[in-house]
Write a protein that holds these residues in place. Structure first.
Motif, PDB file in Angstrom:
ATOM      1  N   SER A   1     -14.033   7.856  -1.382  1.00  0.00           N
ATOM      2  CA  SER A   1     -14.256   6.617  -0.648  1.00  0.00           C
ATOM      3  C   SER A   1     -12.902   5.961  -0.387  1.00  0.00           C
ATOM      4  CB  SER A   1     -15.136   5.666  -1.467  1.00  0.00           C
ATOM      5  OG  SER A   1     -15.269   4.428  -0.794  1.00  0.00           O
ATOM      6  N   HIS A   2     -12.886   5.060   0.575  1.00  0.00           N
ATOM      7  CA  HIS A   2     -11.677   4.269   0.825  1.00  0.00           C
ATOM      8  C   HIS A   2     -11.814   2.881   0.203  1.00  0.00           C
ATOM      9  CE1 HIS A   2     -10.116   7.361   3.401  1.00  0.00           C
ATOM     10  NE2 HIS A   2     -11.255   7.386   4.057  1.00  0.00           N
ATOM     11  N   ASP A   3     -12.952   2.652  -0.454  1.00  0.00           N
ATOM     12  CA  ASP A   3     -13.260   1.346  -1.031  1.00  0.00           C
ATOM     13  C   ASP A   3     -13.537   1.516  -2.524  1.00  0.00           C
ATOM     14  OD1 ASP A   3     -15.786  -0.594  -1.745  1.00  0.00           O
ATOM     15  OD2 ASP A   3     -14.330  -1.606  -0.450  1.00  0.00           O
ATOM     16  N   ARG A   4     -12.757   0.811  -3.356  1.00  0.00           N
ATOM     17  CA  ARG A   4     -12.871   0.957  -4.813  1.00  0.00           C
ATOM     18  C   ARG A   4     -14.282   0.631  -5.322  1.00  0.00           C
ATOM     19  NH1 ARG A   4      -9.870   1.411  -9.449  1.00  0.00           N
ATOM     20  NH2 ARG A   4     -10.539   0.133 -11.204  1.00  0.00           N
ATOM     21  N   GLU A   5     -14.880  -0.437  -4.822  1.00  0.00           N
ATOM     22  CA  GLU A   5     -16.216  -0.823  -5.296  1.00  0.00           C
ATOM     23  C   GLU A   5     -17.264   0.218  -4.912  1.00  0.00           C
ATOM     24  OE1 GLU A   5     -14.127  -3.164  -3.726  1.00  0.00           O
ATOM     25  OE2 GLU A   5     -13.560  -3.929  -5.704  1.00  0.00           O
ATOM     26  N   GLU A   6     -17.134   0.761  -3.700  1.00  0.00           N
ATOM     27  CA  GLU A   6     -18.061   1.801  -3.263  1.00  0.00           C
ATOM     28  C   GLU A   6     -17.911   3.047  -4.130  1.00  0.00           C
ATOM     29  OE1 GLU A   6     -19.377   3.400   1.002  1.00  0.00           O
ATOM     30  OE2 GLU A   6     -17.291   3.946   0.501  1.00  0.00           O
ATOM     31  N   GLY A   7     -16.679   3.457  -4.389  1.00  0.00           N
ATOM     32  CA  GLY A   7     -16.435   4.618  -5.238  1.00  0.00           C
ATOM     33  C   GLY A   7     -17.012   4.432  -6.629  1.00  0.00           C
ATOM     34  N   LYS A   8     -16.809   3.263  -7.196  1.00  0.00           N
ATOM     35  CA  LYS A   8     -17.353   2.967  -8.533  1.00  0.00           C
ATOM     36  C   LYS A   8     -18.877   2.995  -8.516  1.00  0.00           C
ATOM     37  CE  LYS A   8     -17.186   1.093 -12.800  1.00  0.00           C
ATOM     38  NZ  LYS A   8     -18.323   1.638 -13.526  1.00  0.00           N
ATOM     39  N   ARG A   9     -19.466   2.449  -7.457  1.00  0.00           N
ATOM     40  CA  ARG A   9     -20.930   2.451  -7.328  1.00  0.00           C
ATOM     41  C   ARG A   9     -21.463   3.879  -7.242  1.00  0.00           C
ATOM     42  NH1 ARG A   9     -21.279  -0.276  -3.033  1.00  0.00           N
ATOM     43  NH2 ARG A   9     -21.830   1.358  -1.577  1.00  0.00           N
ATOM     44  N   TRP A  10     -20.811   4.716  -6.429  1.00  0.00           N
ATOM     45  CA  TRP A  10     -21.228   6.122  -6.341  1.00  0.00           C
ATOM     46  C   TRP A  10     -21.123   6.806  -7.698  1.00  0.00           C
ATOM     47  CZ3 TRP A  10     -17.874   7.752  -1.546  1.00  0.00           C
ATOM     48  CH2 TRP A  10     -18.455   7.244  -0.378  1.00  0.00           C
ATOM     49  N   PHE A  11     -20.009   6.564  -8.392  1.00  0.00           N
ATOM     50  CA  PHE A  11     -19.806   7.171  -9.709  1.00  0.00           C
ATOM     51  C   PHE A  11     -20.911   6.747 -10.670  1.00  0.00           C
ATOM     52  CE2 PHE A  11     -18.116   7.130 -14.016  1.00  0.00           C
ATOM     53  CZ  PHE A  11     -17.660   8.436 -14.137  1.00  0.00           C
ATOM     54  N   ASP A  12     -21.183   5.446 -10.725  1.00  0.00           N
ATOM     55  CA  ASP A  12     -22.226   4.947 -11.626  1.00  0.00           C
ATOM     56  C   ASP A  12     -23.591   5.509 -11.259  1.00  0.00           C
ATOM     57  OD1 ASP A  12     -20.339   3.453 -13.007  1.00  0.00           O
ATOM     58  OD2 ASP A  12     -20.812   1.578 -11.963  1.00  0.00           O
ATOM     59  N   ASN A  13     -23.900   5.538  -9.966  1.00  0.00           N
ATOM     60  CA  ASN A  13     -25.193   6.044  -9.518  1.00  0.00           C
ATOM     61  C   ASN A  13     -25.352   7.530  -9.837  1.00  0.00           C
ATOM     62  OD1 ASN A  13     -25.784   3.513  -8.487  1.00  0.00           O
ATOM     63  ND2 ASN A  13     -25.411   4.071  -6.371  1.00  0.00           N
ATOM     64  N   LEU A  14     -24.346   8.326  -9.538  1.00  0.00           N
ATOM     65  CA  LEU A  14     -24.428   9.768  -9.786  1.00  0.00           C
ATOM     66  C   LEU A  14     -24.498  10.092 -11.276  1.00  0.00           C
ATOM     67  CD1 LEU A  14     -21.859  11.094  -7.170  1.00  0.00           C
ATOM     68  CD2 LEU A  14     -24.309  11.624  -7.229  1.00  0.00           C
ATOM     69  N   SER A  15     -23.881   9.263 -12.107  1.00  0.00           N
ATOM     70  CA  SER A  15     -23.872   9.552 -13.545  1.00  0.00           C
ATOM     71  C   SER A  15     -25.172   9.149 -14.240  1.00  0.00           C
ATOM     72  CB  SER A  15     -22.672   8.886 -14.217  1.00  0.00           C
ATOM     73  OG  SER A  15     -22.732   7.488 -14.109  1.00  0.00           O
ATOM     74  N   GLU A  16     -26.047   8.418 -13.544  1.00  0.00           N
ATOM     75  CA  GLU A  16     -27.319   8.010 -14.136  1.00  0.00           C
ATOM     76  C   GLU A  16     -28.140   9.249 -14.531  1.00  0.00           C
ATOM     77  OE1 GLU A  16     -31.340   5.761 -12.679  1.00  0.00           O
ATOM     78  OE2 GLU A  16     -29.417   4.887 -12.081  1.00  0.00           O
ATOM     79  N   GLY A  17     -28.418   9.369 -15.802  1.00  0.00           N
ATOM     80  CA  GLY A  17     -29.163  10.512 -16.319  1.00  0.00           C
ATOM     81  C   GLY A  17     -28.306  11.754 -16.505  1.00  0.00           C
ATOM     82  N   GLY A  18     -27.015  11.638 -16.226  1.00  0.00           N
ATOM     83  CA  GLY A  18     -26.107  12.778 -16.347  1.00  0.00           C
ATOM     84  C   GLY A  18     -25.139  12.586 -17.497  1.00  0.00           C
TER      85      GLY A  18
END
Length: 148
Positions: A93-110
């Protein structure tokens, strides 16, 4: 030339599609189950009869993720090896908050293998294995003049 990852998810493709739509905003572009294969192709290719795929399982699906494709299938259900080895999908991502959100979302249950953090090359970077066993690296690059 374009390079697109193709994931075999051993019977979990429908769940993965829903998860990736919610986690990273993926858009489903195409989906076909084994039951939707033309009968003449099933017989000619030997797909359904040889491997006895459940008809409701997904033969092929395509997701649009930004400007890329992520392709998925339940087609490897004949294998006992349900592990993904030797690769990671890199999502930037080019946006820190978006990247963090993707990371948090993808790590859910992982499983987080490297927590989200600033690095010498990125405003934010983290690695994880999602709930389907797929390895991801999520990053937000620093401007070129800010690295090293």
């Amino acid at each position: 030339m374009q390079l697109h990852p193709y994931l075999f998810l051993n019977g979990n493709t429908a769940e993965a599609i829903t998860f990736y739509q919610q986690a990273i905003g993926a858009q489903k572009m195409f989906e076909m189950t084994f039951a939707e294969m033309p009968p003449q192709q099933q017989q000619q290719e030997g797909c359904a009869s040889t491997f006895s795929f459940p008809p409701e399982k997904i033969m092929h699906a395509e997701l649009r993720v930004g400007e890329s494709k992520l392709m998925l299938s339940d087609g490897n259900m004949v294998s006992d090896d349900h592990q993904h080895h030797g690769y990671a999908i890199s999502l930037e991502s080019h946006d820190r908050e978006e990247g963090k959100r993707w990371f948090d979302n993808l790590s859910e249950g992982g499983n987080v293998t490297m927590p989200w953090q600033e690095t010498f090359w990125a405003q934010g970077f983290g690695m994880l294995t999602d709930q389907f066993g797929v390895h991801w690296m999520v990053s937000v690059a620093k401007p070129v003049n800010d690295t090293l």
